[in-house]
Design an enzyme around this catalytic site. Structure first.
Site, PDB file in Angstrom:
ATOM      1  N   ALA A  55       9.499  -9.661  13.940  1.00  0.00           N
ATOM      2  CA  ALA A  55       9.001  -9.357  15.717  1.00  0.00           C
ATOM      3  C   ALA A  55       7.758  -9.963  16.659  1.00  0.00           C
ATOM      4  CB  ALA A  55       9.463  -8.368  15.733  1.00  0.00           C
ATOM      5  N   LYS A 103       6.207  -7.990   1.351  1.00  0.00           N
ATOM      6  CA  LYS A 103       5.451  -7.115   1.608  1.00  0.00           C
ATOM      7  C   LYS A 103       5.795  -5.733   2.063  1.00  0.00           C
ATOM      8  CE  LYS A 103       6.096  -8.489   6.125  1.00  0.00           C
ATOM      9  NZ  LYS A 103       6.232  -7.411   7.581  1.00  0.00           N
ATOM     10  N   GLU A 160       2.604   1.504   4.825  1.00  0.00           N
ATOM     11  CA  GLU A 160       3.312   0.412   5.595  1.00  0.00           C
ATOM     12  C   GLU A 160       2.433  -1.103   5.830  1.00  0.00           C
ATOM     13  OE1 GLU A 160       5.554  -1.226   7.869  1.00  0.00           O
ATOM     14  OE2 GLU A 160       5.290   1.071   8.614  1.00  0.00           O
ATOM     15  N   ASP A 183       9.928 -12.885   9.093  1.00  0.00           N
ATOM     16  CA  ASP A 183      10.937 -11.743   9.123  1.00  0.00           C
ATOM     17  C   ASP A 183      11.611 -12.113   9.215  1.00  0.00           C
ATOM     18  OD1 ASP A 183       8.817 -10.686   7.512  1.00  0.00           O
ATOM     19  OD2 ASP A 183       8.446  -8.984   8.852  1.00  0.00           O
ATOM     20  N   HIS A 228      11.651  -3.425   1.618  1.00  0.00           N
ATOM     21  CA  HIS A 228      11.115  -1.882   1.237  1.00  0.00           C
ATOM     22  C   HIS A 228      12.115  -1.214   0.169  1.00  0.00           C
ATOM     23  CE1 HIS A 228       9.286  -2.033   5.047  1.00  0.00           C
ATOM     24  NE2 HIS A 228       9.887  -1.931   5.764  1.00  0.00           N
ATOM     25  N   CYS A 235       5.546  -7.447  12.933  1.00  0.00           N
ATOM     26  CA  CYS A 235       4.431  -8.753  12.189  1.00  0.00           C
ATOM     27  C   CYS A 235       4.207  -9.784  12.409  1.00  0.00           C
ATOM     28  CB  CYS A 235       6.248  -8.034  11.399  1.00  0.00           C
ATOM     29  SG  CYS A 235       6.210  -6.584  10.113  1.00  0.00           S
ATOM     30  N   HIS A 264      15.842  -0.116   7.162  1.00  0.00           N
ATOM     31  CA  HIS A 264      15.663  -1.968   7.102  1.00  0.00           C
ATOM     32  C   HIS A 264      15.505  -2.214   5.732  1.00  0.00           C
ATOM     33  CE1 HIS A 264      11.716  -0.919   8.546  1.00  0.00           C
ATOM     34  NE2 HIS A 264      11.963  -1.688   8.601  1.00  0.00           N
TER      35      HIS A 264
HETATM   36  C1  VGL Z   1       8.849  -5.051  11.518  1.00  0.00           C
HETATM   37  C2  VGL Z   1       9.310  -2.922  12.278  1.00  0.00           C
HETATM   38  C3  VGL Z   1       9.165  -2.975  11.197  1.00  0.00           C
HETATM   39  C4  VGL Z   1       8.725  -6.573  11.860  1.00  0.00           C
HETATM   40  C5  VGL Z   1       9.048  -4.831  10.670  1.00  0.00           C
HETATM   41  O1  VGL Z   1       9.165  -7.007  10.691  1.00  0.00           O
HETATM   42  O2  VGL Z   1       8.523  -6.518  13.116  1.00  0.00           O
HETATM   43  N1  VGL Z   1       8.634  -4.517  12.960  1.00  0.00           N
HETATM   44  N2  VGL Z   1       9.104  -3.299   9.419  1.00  0.00           N
HETATM   45 ZN    ZN Z   2       9.562  -2.985   7.801  1.00  0.00          ZN
END
Ligand code: VGL
Ligand code: ZN
Length: 194
Positions: free
Chosen positions: A139, A96, A103, A12, A56, A143, A73
């Site tokens: 993060a 994803k 989620e 990510d 998303h 993720c 986001h």
């Molecule tokens: C993530 C919050 C929401 C990530 C993804 O990639 O860590 N964090 N969606």
């Molecule tokens: Zn997300």
């Protein structure tokens, strides 16, 4: 042959998780040069590099407007969902979080190019005979953590790259706690290569 095939998993590294993004991770962009080094070494060794991409729909369940905890986001096909422009992206991409009501923090919830019902990341790794994954990106406390724990659960050896990841730190210390948890669950550590 005793060799255990490795794969680098870049989680990510997208504009929305970098400074100026809608869900900015502090210093998120600082993982890019470190990851590019890892990517170069894997390419030189003829080993695969794969990328996960949060992807998303605009009404995703993780967004505040639909009951989640995050600002919008990584909405599909927007600038925020694109990879950081300096990231070397040359491998296979697993998207994803494309099902509105589900989620999906873990890369193991991703499918090839985000095709619903498409090849999963675990099946792709098995097909490639990968036994060990190296994981960095964004993060640490969401993720990356979810991907690492799923990888261990699925039977892969996992090595985490602490200086190639950054945390959201909703609560101070979340990132450090996530690293401890991943190590407790069996992940190894490795640092920026020369
Ligand atoms: C993530 C919050 C929401 C990530 C993804 O990639 O860590 N964090 N969606
Ligand atoms: Zn997300």
């Amino acid at each position: 042959m005793a060799r255990k095939k490795s794969c680098l998993v870049v989680v990510d590294v997208q504009n929305d998780f970098c400074p100026a993004g809608s869900l900015a991770v502090p210093e998120g962009d600082q993982v890019v040069p470190v990851l590019n080094r890892w990517i170069g070494h894997f390419e030189d060794a003829g080993l695969p590099v794969i990328y996960t991409q949060d992807w998303h729909p605009s009404d995703h369940v993780s967004f505040r407007a639909t009951g989640g905890i995050w600002p919008p986001h990584c909405v599909q096909a927007t600038h925020g969902a694109a990879f950081h422009p300096d990231l070397d992206v040359r491998g296979t991409i697993f998207r994803k979080g494309f099902v509105p009501h589900l989620e999906a923090y873990s890369g193991f919830d991703g499918t090839l190019n985000g095709e619903p019902g498409g090849l999963s990341m675990a099946d792709w790794l098995k097909r490639e005979r990968v036994r060990r994954i190296f994981v960095g990106g964004l993060a640490t406390d969401y993720c990356v953590k979810a991907t690492v724990l799923d990888g261990l659960e699925s039977g892969f050896e996992v090595v985490i790259l602490p200086d190639a990841m950054r945390a959201v730190d909703v609560e101070p210390g979340d990132g450090d706690r996530a690293v401890h948890l991943m190590v407790e669950h069996g992940a190894g550590l490795s640092y920026r290569p020369e």
